[in-house]
Design a protein around this motif. Structure first.
Motif, PDB file in Angstrom:
ATOM      1  N   GLU A 152       1.219  -1.375  -0.149  1.00 47.09           N
ATOM      2  CA  GLU A 152      -0.014   0.224  -0.061  1.00 47.09           C
ATOM      3  C   GLU A 152       1.063   1.168   0.211  1.00 47.09           C
ATOM      4  OE1 GLU A 152      -2.423  -3.579   0.778  1.00 47.09           O
ATOM      5  OE2 GLU A 152       0.030  -2.452   2.182  1.00 47.09           O
ATOM      6  N   GLY A 153       2.394   1.250   0.912  1.00 45.11           N
ATOM      7  CA  GLY A 153       2.331   2.315   1.035  1.00 45.11           C
ATOM      8  C   GLY A 153       3.433   2.794  -0.266  1.00 45.11           C
ATOM      9  N   GLY A 154       3.959   1.558  -0.769  1.00 43.25           N
ATOM     10  CA  GLY A 154       4.928   1.661  -1.906  1.00 43.25           C
ATOM     11  C   GLY A 154       3.346   2.342  -3.551  1.00 43.25           C
ATOM     12  N   LEU A 155       2.425   1.545  -3.643  1.00 42.04           N
ATOM     13  CA  LEU A 155       1.755   2.224  -4.756  1.00 42.04           C
ATOM     14  C   LEU A 155       1.302   3.698  -4.394  1.00 42.04           C
ATOM     15  CD1 LEU A 155      -0.860  -1.393  -4.393  1.00 42.04           C
ATOM     16  CD2 LEU A 155       0.982  -0.443  -6.541  1.00 42.04           C
ATOM     17  N   LEU A 156       1.339   3.946  -3.052  1.00 47.55           N
ATOM     18  CA  LEU A 156       0.572   5.117  -2.395  1.00 47.55           C
ATOM     19  C   LEU A 156       1.984   6.251  -2.893  1.00 47.55           C
ATOM     20  CD1 LEU A 156      -0.854   7.785  -1.621  1.00 47.55           C
ATOM     21  CD2 LEU A 156       0.365   7.120   0.657  1.00 47.55           C
ATOM     22  N   ALA A 157       3.151   6.149  -2.635  1.00 49.35           N
ATOM     23  CA  ALA A 157       4.871   6.636  -3.300  1.00 49.35           C
ATOM     24  C   ALA A 157       4.779   6.288  -4.224  1.00 49.35           C
ATOM     25  CB  ALA A 157       5.515   5.880  -2.676  1.00 49.35           C
ATOM     26  N   LEU A 158       4.301   5.687  -5.163  1.00 49.16           N
ATOM     27  CA  LEU A 158       4.385   5.491  -6.705  1.00 49.16           C
ATOM     28  C   LEU A 158       3.213   7.077  -7.317  1.00 49.16           C
ATOM     29  CD1 LEU A 158       4.910   2.208  -7.999  1.00 49.16           C
ATOM     30  CD2 LEU A 158       7.149   4.138  -7.662  1.00 49.16           C
ATOM     31  N   GLU A 159       2.308   6.902  -6.921  1.00 50.15           N
ATOM     32  CA  GLU A 159       0.959   7.655  -7.577  1.00 50.15           C
ATOM     33  C   GLU A 159       1.254   9.451  -6.549  1.00 50.15           C
ATOM     34  OE1 GLU A 159      -2.746   6.873  -5.487  1.00 50.15           O
ATOM     35  OE2 GLU A 159      -2.496   4.816  -6.411  1.00 50.15           O
ATOM     36  N   TYR A 207       2.727  -1.989 -11.113  1.00 47.51           N
ATOM     37  CA  TYR A 207       2.464  -0.437 -10.829  1.00 47.51           C
ATOM     38  C   TYR A 207       2.802   0.604 -11.822  1.00 47.51           C
ATOM     39  CZ  TYR A 207      -0.010   3.940  -9.644  1.00 47.51           C
ATOM     40  OH  TYR A 207      -0.429   5.939  -9.328  1.00 47.51           O
ATOM     41  N   ALA A 208       4.554  -0.179 -11.236  1.00 46.11           N
ATOM     42  CA  ALA A 208       5.007   1.340 -12.201  1.00 46.11           C
ATOM     43  C   ALA A 208       5.582   0.890 -14.036  1.00 46.11           C
ATOM     44  CB  ALA A 208       6.570   0.970 -11.592  1.00 46.11           C
ATOM     45  N   ALA A 209       5.529  -0.158 -13.562  1.00 51.52           N
ATOM     46  CA  ALA A 209       5.588  -0.547 -14.549  1.00 51.52           C
ATOM     47  C   ALA A 209       4.638  -0.592 -15.712  1.00 51.52           C
ATOM     48  CB  ALA A 209       5.812  -2.183 -15.405  1.00 51.52           C
ATOM     49  N   ALA A 210       2.693  -0.324 -15.541  1.00 48.12           N
ATOM     50  CA  ALA A 210       1.978   0.373 -16.435  1.00 48.12           C
ATOM     51  C   ALA A 210       2.016   1.777 -16.310  1.00 48.12           C
ATOM     52  CB  ALA A 210       0.323   0.145 -15.170  1.00 48.12           C
ATOM     53  N   HIS A 211       2.966   2.745 -15.173  1.00 46.12           N
ATOM     54  CA  HIS A 211       2.713   3.942 -15.494  1.00 46.12           C
ATOM     55  C   HIS A 211       3.607   4.845 -15.316  1.00 46.12           C
ATOM     56  CE1 HIS A 211      -1.066   2.268 -13.260  1.00 46.12           C
ATOM     57  NE2 HIS A 211      -1.697   3.466 -13.248  1.00 46.12           N
ATOM     58  N   GLY A 212       5.225   3.888 -15.780  1.00 42.12           N
ATOM     59  CA  GLY A 212       6.162   5.062 -15.870  1.00 42.12           C
ATOM     60  C   GLY A 212       6.960   5.244 -14.690  1.00 42.12           C
ATOM     61  N   LYS A 213       7.034   4.718 -13.987  1.00 43.24           N
ATOM     62  CA  LYS A 213       8.028   4.994 -12.596  1.00 43.24           C
ATOM     63  C   LYS A 213       8.870   3.980 -12.391  1.00 43.24           C
ATOM     64  CE  LYS A 213       4.286   7.739 -11.389  1.00 43.24           C
ATOM     65  NZ  LYS A 213       4.501   9.842 -10.803  1.00 43.24           N
ATOM     66  N   ALA A 214       9.788   4.714 -11.332  1.00 46.43           N
ATOM     67  CA  ALA A 214      10.511   4.441 -10.974  1.00 46.43           C
ATOM     68  C   ALA A 214      10.428   3.253 -10.374  1.00 46.43           C
ATOM     69  CB  ALA A 214      11.852   5.236 -11.193  1.00 46.43           C
ATOM     70  N   ILE A 215      11.466   1.903 -10.276  1.00 46.54           N
ATOM     71  CA  ILE A 215      11.539   0.394  -9.297  1.00 46.54           C
ATOM     72  C   ILE A 215      13.538   0.991  -9.025  1.00 46.54           C
ATOM     73  CG2 ILE A 215      11.040  -1.601  -8.665  1.00 46.54           C
ATOM     74  CD1 ILE A 215       8.727  -0.110  -7.808  1.00 46.54           C
ATOM     75  N   LEU A 216      13.432   0.972  -6.972  1.00 44.29           N
ATOM     76  CA  LEU A 216      14.633   0.497  -7.251  1.00 44.29           C
ATOM     77  C   LEU A 216      14.383  -1.093  -6.255  1.00 44.29           C
ATOM     78  CD1 LEU A 216      16.685   3.496  -6.971  1.00 44.29           C
ATOM     79  CD2 LEU A 216      17.193   2.231  -8.347  1.00 44.29           C
ATOM     80  N   ILE A 217      15.227  -2.127  -6.821  1.00 44.93           N
ATOM     81  CA  ILE A 217      15.428  -2.924  -6.156  1.00 44.93           C
ATOM     82  C   ILE A 217      16.177  -3.003  -4.624  1.00 44.93           C
ATOM     83  CG2 ILE A 217      14.724  -5.448  -5.610  1.00 44.93           C
ATOM     84  CD1 ILE A 217      12.917  -4.410  -7.466  1.00 44.93           C
TER      85      ILE A 217
END
Length: 274
Positions: free
Chosen positions: A173-180, A202-212
């Protein structure tokens, strides 16, 4: 045979306009040896060893460095070490967690957020940090909803002191809100833990950045028997189109070159590689 590098495998960091190496160098071990969750003990490298490690990383095509105030003296050391080559690096730092006298404490208030970023700029001897993440204590939603930290980071972005912002969180939930509401989420994703996969989706669908983070389960995955756990870990992480880069903290030159060689080979053989 030429040494394998990642120079031609850099990828967009979401919609930030930055391009980063698929492997980032985590620098907790440059600044802190207390309260860290690694399977083996280590000694913090001296300046000569740290400089050699950074030079090696650059030669291998790594341009992404991950640091934080909670990483002891990591930021203070990186400032002088990067002098004259600051342009070659994309720096990720954090706000929210302080590490003092062997203990973590958290402060996500607007005043502390601004103070923390200004202090990081001074320590890193730079006028601009490419990406600043909120170092969550696990209460992701409460932090994002109630503390004012994201609003303050947005102000700092408008002022040009930071380039992008996001959350290093612990919940879907935090990750999704963080990307929104922001640019990037740093999530745990490895052979042992894949609960945060919806954030990657979500990131892949919305062009947001993900660091693992913890792509290798803080080194623990390397202790498991069976087939090559490092290859399996990288294969899992980079099979997902949402992933920009994986942060791996190592101070071992052999591990670094091995990681790069393996990832380079893997990405070139995967159909998703550009």
């Amino acid at each position: 045979m030429n040494q394998a590098t990642l120079h031609d495998l850099w990828r967009p960091l979401g919609s930030t306009g930055l391009h980063v190496s698929p492997l980032g160098l985590g620098t907790v071990k440059l600044g802190r040896d207390q309260g860290v969750k690694y399977p083996n003990g280590f000694s913090i490298p001296d300046d000569a060893a740290a400089r050699a490690l950074l030079d090696q990383a650059r030669e291998l095509g790594i341009n992404l460095l991950d640091t934080a105030p909670a990483y002891g003296v990591s930021e203070e050391r990186l400032g002088p070490l990067l002098r004259g080559q600051r342009h070659a690096w994309v720096i990720v730092s954090k706000v929210g967690e302080e590490f003092e006298l062997g203990q973590s404490r958290f402060d996500f208030s607007p005043a502390h957020t601004r103070y923390s970023v200004e202090r990081s700029l001074q320590r890193l001897q730079t006028e601009h940090i490419e990406l600043v993440l909120v170092h969550s204590d696990g209460n992701d939603l409460a932090i994002l909803h109630d503390s004012g930290v994201y609003e303050t980071l947005a102000e700092l972005k408008r002022e040009g002191k930071i380039g992008a912002f996001g959350l290093s969180g612990k919940t879907v939930e935090g990750g999704l809100l963080a990307l929104e509401q922001g640019d990037c989420a740093m999530v745990t994703y490895n052979l042992n833990e894949q609960a945060e996969k919806p954030v990657l989706d979500y990131a892949a669908a919305h062009g947001k950045a993900i660091l693992i983070k913890k792509a290798l389960a803080s080194g623990h995955v390397c202790l498991q028997p069976g087939s090559d756990p490092l290859r399996a870990s990288f294969k899992l992480v980079f099979a997902h189109p949402g992933v920009s880069s994986a942060i791996v903290g190592t101070i071992n030159p052999q591990h670094l070159s091995h990681n790069v060689a393996l990832l380079s080979q893997l990405l070139r053989s995967m159909p998703t590689a550009d």
